[in-house]
Design a protein around this motif. Structure first.
Motif, PDB file in Angstrom:
ATOM      1  N   VAL A 212      12.100  -1.961   4.115  1.00 12.64           N
ATOM      2  CA  VAL A 212      10.796  -1.968   3.461  1.00 12.64           C
ATOM      3  C   VAL A 212       9.813  -1.126   4.291  1.00 12.64           C
ATOM      4  O   VAL A 212       9.601  -1.394   5.478  1.00 12.64           O
ATOM      5  N   PRO A 213       9.190  -0.109   3.686  1.00 14.57           N
ATOM      6  CA  PRO A 213       8.222   0.705   4.432  1.00 14.57           C
ATOM      7  C   PRO A 213       6.862   0.005   4.511  1.00 14.57           C
ATOM      8  O   PRO A 213       6.449  -0.699   3.599  1.00 14.57           O
ATOM      9  N   VAL A 214       6.165   0.203   5.647  1.00 12.46           N
ATOM     10  CA  VAL A 214       4.808  -0.289   5.811  1.00 12.46           C
ATOM     11  C   VAL A 214       3.867   0.908   5.890  1.00 12.46           C
ATOM     12  O   VAL A 214       4.282   2.056   5.788  1.00 12.46           O
ATOM     13  N   ARG A 215       2.582   0.649   6.055  1.00 11.79           N
ATOM     14  CA  ARG A 215       1.562   1.675   5.846  1.00 11.79           C
ATOM     15  C   ARG A 215       1.688   2.900   6.748  1.00 11.79           C
ATOM     16  O   ARG A 215       1.260   3.986   6.377  1.00 11.79           O
ATOM     17  N   ASP A 216       2.280   2.741   7.964  1.00 11.96           N
ATOM     18  CA  ASP A 216       2.445   3.916   8.825  1.00 11.96           C
ATOM     19  C   ASP A 216       3.849   4.510   8.705  1.00 11.96           C
ATOM     20  O   ASP A 216       4.295   5.264   9.559  1.00 11.96           O
TER      21      ASP A 216
ATOM     22  N   ASP B 134       1.705  -5.438   9.015  1.00 11.97           N
ATOM     23  CA  ASP B 134       3.094  -5.379   8.541  1.00 11.97           C
ATOM     24  C   ASP B 134       3.390  -6.538   7.587  1.00 11.97           C
ATOM     25  O   ASP B 134       4.080  -6.371   6.578  1.00 11.97           O
ATOM     26  N   GLY B 135       2.889  -7.742   7.918  1.00 10.97           N
ATOM     27  CA  GLY B 135       3.084  -8.879   7.026  1.00 10.97           C
ATOM     28  C   GLY B 135       2.398  -8.682   5.688  1.00 10.97           C
ATOM     29  O   GLY B 135       2.948  -9.017   4.630  1.00 10.97           O
ATOM     30  N   TYR B 136       1.191  -8.147   5.730  1.00 15.14           N
ATOM     31  CA  TYR B 136       0.446  -7.879   4.488  1.00 15.14           C
ATOM     32  C   TYR B 136       1.219  -6.904   3.601  1.00 15.14           C
ATOM     33  O   TYR B 136       1.350  -7.121   2.384  1.00 15.14           O
ATOM     34  N   ASP B 137       1.748  -5.832   4.192  1.00 12.68           N
ATOM     35  CA  ASP B 137       2.489  -4.838   3.416  1.00 12.68           C
ATOM     36  C   ASP B 137       3.773  -5.422   2.847  1.00 12.68           C
ATOM     37  O   ASP B 137       4.199  -5.045   1.743  1.00 12.68           O
TER      38      ASP B 137
ATOM     39  N   ALA C  70      -1.578 -14.074  12.278  1.00 14.75           N
ATOM     40  CA  ALA C  70      -2.124 -12.720  12.181  1.00 14.75           C
ATOM     41  C   ALA C  70      -2.126 -12.239  10.733  1.00 14.75           C
ATOM     42  O   ALA C  70      -3.047 -11.536  10.299  1.00 14.75           O
ATOM     43  N   LEU C  71      -1.106 -12.617   9.975  1.00 13.67           N
ATOM     44  CA  LEU C  71      -1.066 -12.289   8.552  1.00 13.67           C
ATOM     45  C   LEU C  71      -2.154 -13.043   7.792  1.00 13.67           C
ATOM     46  O   LEU C  71      -2.827 -12.478   6.914  1.00 13.67           O
TER      47      LEU C  71
ATOM     48  N   GLN D 129      -5.859 -12.169   4.686  1.00  9.84           N
ATOM     49  CA  GLN D 129      -6.307 -12.778   3.429  1.00  9.84           C
ATOM     50  C   GLN D 129      -5.642 -12.147   2.197  1.00  9.84           C
ATOM     51  O   GLN D 129      -6.297 -11.836   1.205  1.00  9.84           O
ATOM     52  N   HIS D 130      -4.326 -12.005   2.250  1.00 12.43           N
ATOM     53  CA  HIS D 130      -3.607 -11.541   1.057  1.00 12.43           C
ATOM     54  C   HIS D 130      -3.654 -12.635  -0.001  1.00 12.43           C
ATOM     55  O   HIS D 130      -3.391 -13.809   0.284  1.00 12.43           O
ATOM     56  N   PRO D 131      -3.985 -12.308  -1.241  1.00  4.73           N
ATOM     57  CA  PRO D 131      -4.146 -13.352  -2.269  1.00  4.73           C
ATOM     58  C   PRO D 131      -2.859 -14.100  -2.611  1.00  4.73           C
ATOM     59  O   PRO D 131      -2.926 -15.203  -3.162  1.00  4.73           O
ATOM     60  N   ALA D 132      -1.697 -13.531  -2.286  1.00  3.91           N
ATOM     61  CA  ALA D 132      -0.439 -14.208  -2.605  1.00  3.91           C
ATOM     62  C   ALA D 132      -0.107 -15.327  -1.627  1.00  3.91           C
ATOM     63  O   ALA D 132       0.691 -16.207  -1.948  1.00  3.91           O
TER      64      ALA D 132
END
Length: 612
Positions: free
Chosen positions: A21-25, A100-103, A132-133, A137-140
């Motif tokens: 799974v790719p993350v933002r960077d 990374d958790g958010y992504d 840290a995730l 505040q990810h809505p899921a």
């Protein structure tokens, strides 16, 4: 679903898919997805992000149990660990864990097997990256189970009240280096680290370390965060990474259900109660379980800790507890029962036979109790005054101010006997874990190994109550107030509360069981110094959280020293020899105190202790 990125495997009634799974960077993180094969509709997902191998036995067991109960389960190697790309930066570089958790949650919510609701779980580091995730505040994100994770690793675990904790972080750094992808790929790196592990006691005798000359110098990235912890005694911005210091960001924590689990012999009982304080403004359920286990997998299952057995009641099925929590908070199953349940379940130690069991452990026993608050309601206040004679006294304490003096040689430190630090598998005979008889043991680094009591050492001050005429329970936060002077302004305080068993056929010299402990450093970077001008300074130490029944004939012992090696480093500013005095009575009333911590051992008469 992108079949080019997946590897679908059938495991009984569970399908497993492996995805990078790719993350933002653009770093790609190795991820396993477990999906119930029989389910046709989308469903909730349980996530665990770990630096300890997503396919270890404990993770596979958890994934199998939760997927068999109808959950999607996602296990991911954190960056730089397992099969994931990137560098394992721990806590000193850009804080990737929350992002990374958010992504990952973004990716999960885009899959057809996801209903857009996620719960997270994990132990230790894997508990901290949940925190840290959470502040992202990810809505899921709807629910969490956090097993023995900290709130501020500068204040406790990596450093503690100013002291460096090599018995925790340095052994961790070496273990993590040995299991790193770099060591797996490079035989020379692996060989260097294995040699360091064989020579670990000698390496620890060389503290403090320098760059290029540490047990993990084969991996410079790991060495960087180890030396940062050793060389950064002041809490500055670099300690505010949310992976290691969620306290600095706690106002961002979402109001979601959180189950927090710790133990009297784990790393994070103080952190757990501290988080519960912060979360008191939240409306959603926050629950706490405090057991007796050391900080090791399989967490929660062992009915013993160190040299002491607490009986089968102390063992919990943590997988089943997690499943019930997620059933209630993600599916609404028995949600009303959860809402009505007590906030805190805690194990009261004590009440056992005191005999030696078949494995050679002390049968200390104990039972579960429940409370709405900490300390539980209905208790009485504790206050015991120290006397220079070595007694702990009720009432107003000694009328005159007198002192108890000990002589310290930092080249012969008091050994770590019993602790919340797990003795690492790679370094047998380094320190002792859990509840232990307070004697000099041969299996502790630099211990004389005589078998003699620590209380008989010239660098340990001991204060005892009279033998109890009836069982006495102490449950809650306890504080130790000491009036002190020292011949050098740089020195440390190591404080332990001990349950002192009387002599018996199984234990002819009795058994001195560590119940709770605290460590504090005085040096140029701290705000408090015991000045060498002969004027006593007041120091309050704590809270020491505990729950123990002292049996008939037992004594409560307060054990005070200035070293606790190798769990804590030797104060780098202290001279080799120090004279240290504890002042007692009169205008220097050193004491042990606790509000509402004395209670009936039965405990069942108090309304807020009656549990589910």
């Amino acid at each position: 679903m992108n079949k080019n990125n997946s590897d679908w495997l059938l495991r009984g009634n569970i399908r497993r898919m492996t995805v990078m799974v790719p993350v933002r960077d653009r770093v790609r993180l190795a991820t396993d997805v477990y999906i119930p094969a029989a389910r046709r509709a989308s469903g909730p997902t349980i996530v665990k992000r770990t630096p300890y191998d997503r396919r270890n036995v404990d993770n596979l067991r958890l994934a199998s149990a939760l997927a068999a109960s109808g959950y999607n389960v996602v296990l991911q190697d954190t960056r730089g660990r397992g099969d994931s790309e990137g560098s394992f930066q721990h806590y000193i570089a850009t804080p990737h864990e929350g992002e990374d958790g958010y992504d990952l949650l973004e990716w999960i919510c885009a899959q057809d097997w996801s209903d857009g609701t996620v719960g997270t779980t994990g132990f230790s580091y894997t508990g901290s990256n949940q925190q840290a995730l959470a502040i992202m505040q990810h809505p899921a994100l709807k629910s969490q189970v956090i097993l023995d994770a900290g709130i501020n690793y500068f204040k406790s675990t990596v450093r503690e009240k100013g002291a460096f904790v090599p018995g925790q972080l340095a052994t961790y750094a070496l273990r993590m280096a040995l299991t790193s992808p770099e060591a797996r790929r490079d035989p020379l790196v692996r060989a260097r680290l294995e040699q360091a592990a064989r020579n670990a006691p000698q390496w620890f005798s060389r503290l403090p370390w320098r760059k290029g000359d540490t047990p993990v110098s084969a991996l410079p990235g790991y060495e960087d965060w180890l030396l940062f912890a050793q060389n950064t005694p002041g809490e500055d911005e670099r300690w505010r990474n949310p992976q290691m210091n969620i306290e600095a960001h706690i106002e961002k924590y979402p109001d979601i259900p959180v189950l927090m689990v710790s133990s009297w012999y784990g790393h994070h009982v103080w952190s757990t109660f501290r988080k519960l304080e912060y979360f008191s403004r939240h409306a959603s359920p926050k629950r706490v379980i405090i057991g007796t286990w050391i900080h090791a997998d399989p967490y929660g299952e062992m009915p013993f800790s160190g040299d002491v057995s607490f009986g089968p009641a102390a063992s919990l099925n943590m997988t089943e507890i997690q499943k019930r929590w997620f059933d209630a908070t993600l599916r609404g199953i028995d949600r009303e029962e959860l809402e009505a349940s007590p906030r805190i379940a805690y194990f009261v130690m004590g009440g056992g036979s005191g005999r030696r069991d078949a494995s050679g452990r002390l049968e200390h026993g104990g039972a579960w109790r429940f409370a709405a608050a900490w300390p539980p309601g209905g208790g009485q206040d504790l206050k015991l005054f120290l006397a220079a004679s070595g007694s702990l006294e009720h009432g107003n304490g000694p009328a005159r101010s007198e002192r108890r003096t000990i002589s310290i040689d930092h080249e012969a430190p008091v050994p770590t006997v019993g602790s919340s630090i797990r003795n690492p598998d790679i370094m047998p005979g380094f320190l002792s874990s859990g509840a232990c008889n307070q004697v000099e043991r041969p299996d502790v680094h630099r211990s004389p190994g005589t078998g003699l009591p620590l209380s008989s050492r010239h660098d340990v001050a001991v204060f005892r109550t009279e033998p109890f005429g009836k069982p006495v329970e102490m449950t809650g936060p306890v504080f130790v107030t000491l009036w002190i002077t020292a011949s050098a302004p740089a020195c440390d305080l190591s404080v332990k509360i001990v349950d002192e068993y009387p002599p018996s056929a199984d234990w002819p010299d009795g058994f001195a069981m560590n119940i709770a402990e605290h460590y504090q450093r005085f040096a140029s970077w701290t705000s408090e110094l015991p000045a060498d001008d002969g004027q006593p300074r007041r120091v309050e130490i704590g809270p020491l959280h505990l729950s123990n029944v002292f049996g008939v004939g037992h004594r409560l012992r307060l054990q005070v020293a200035n070293t606790n090696w190798p769990r804590f480093d030797i104060n780098p500013e202290a001279p080799r020899y120090v004279k240290f005095s504890i002042w007692c009575g009169g205008e220097t009333p050193s004491c042990i105190s606790g509000t509402g911590v004395l209670r009936s051992p039965a405990g069942s008469s108090n309304a807020d202790q009656e549990g589910a």
